[in-house]
Design an enzyme around this catalytic site. Sequence first.
Site, short mmCIF file in Angstrom:
data_model
loop_
_atom_site.label_atom_id
_atom_site.label_comp_id
_atom_site.label_asym_id
_atom_site.label_seq_id
_atom_site.Cartn_x
_atom_site.Cartn_y
_atom_site.Cartn_z
N PRO A 10 0.79 -1.23 0.00
CA PRO A 10 0.00 0.00 0.00
C PRO A 10 0.83 1.29 0.00
CG PRO A 10 -0.12 -1.10 2.13
CD PRO A 10 0.55 -2.06 1.19
N ASN A 11 0.33 2.24 -0.77
CA ASN A 11 0.85 3.61 -0.87
C ASN A 11 2.13 3.73 -1.70
OD1 ASN A 11 -1.17 5.00 0.73
ND2 ASN A 11 -0.33 3.85 2.46
N ARG A 18 5.18 12.23 -2.69
CA ARG A 18 5.07 12.69 -1.29
C ARG A 18 6.28 12.17 -0.52
NH1 ARG A 18 -0.73 12.77 -1.09
NH2 ARG A 18 -1.13 14.39 -2.62
N TYR A 23 11.46 8.61 1.17
CA TYR A 23 11.38 7.56 0.15
C TYR A 23 12.02 7.93 -1.19
CZ TYR A 23 8.23 5.55 3.58
OH TYR A 23 7.71 5.05 4.74
N ASN A 74 7.82 -5.95 -1.40
CA ASN A 74 7.87 -4.80 -0.50
C ASN A 74 6.46 -4.67 0.08
OD1 ASN A 74 7.94 -2.46 0.94
ND2 ASN A 74 9.02 -1.26 -0.61
N ALA A 77 3.37 -0.98 4.66
CA ALA A 77 2.90 -0.99 6.05
C ALA A 77 2.43 -2.37 6.49
CB ALA A 77 1.78 0.03 6.22
N GLU A 98 12.38 -10.10 1.12
CA GLU A 98 11.63 -8.96 1.66
C GLU A 98 12.44 -7.70 1.33
OE1 GLU A 98 10.93 -9.21 5.89
OE2 GLU A 98 10.42 -7.06 6.02
N HIS A 100 12.71 -3.32 1.31
CA HIS A 100 12.24 -2.00 1.76
C HIS A 100 13.17 -0.93 1.21
CE1 HIS A 100 9.50 -3.82 4.60
NE2 HIS A 100 10.48 -4.64 4.93
N ARG A 107 14.36 3.45 11.94
CA ARG A 107 13.17 4.30 12.03
C ARG A 107 12.42 4.04 13.35
NH1 ARG A 107 10.06 4.27 6.52
NH2 ARG A 107 9.11 6.07 7.56
#
Length: 154
Positions: A10-11, A18, A23, A74, A77, A98, A100, A107
């Site tokens: 998501p996103n 943004r 990112y 990826n 969230a 996995e 990211h 973080r």
Amino acid sequence: MPTVYLLNGPNLNMLGRREPEIYGRTTLAEIEASCREAARRLGLELVFRQSNHEGELVSWIQEACERADALILNPAAFTHTSVALMDAIAIFPGPVIELHLSNIHRREPWRHHSYVSLKATGIICGFGADGYVLALEAAARMIARRGEKPSGGS
Ligand code: CA2
């Protein structure tokens, strides 16, 4: 040609538009273009998708179980919340990477836990958009080594 599924959660469709300080400025379409170039170079068939829906990602992982030699995910969230994605990757028969963009361990503390890591073969995080190409290279190496006997010893 070996097939690699590269799924985005998501996103991630908002990349480059943004929060560039976290990112980066590269869009998901630009990342997909570099992945297609890398896949061509590595001799891989690439299925590249993004969804904002957990169930759709689960269905794509199930599809990958039938069609893919390696899976790169990826989970965004859902990394930190989804037992459903963890269960889905647990039945994938090949390597699962996995991925990211950011280093989730630098973080917020709640990003340090990943359900997906509990079942993934390996993790690439913190290399921004370059991580996508690194993940494809890792997948190609693991596919090439498939069936090789472990070396060492006499
Ligand atoms: O670093 C990563 O790749 C993450 O998977 C990205 C997720 C985050 O929840 C994970 O902890 C780490 C967030 C993806 C949201 O992407 C956006 C992109 C542009 C603008 C807003 C969100």
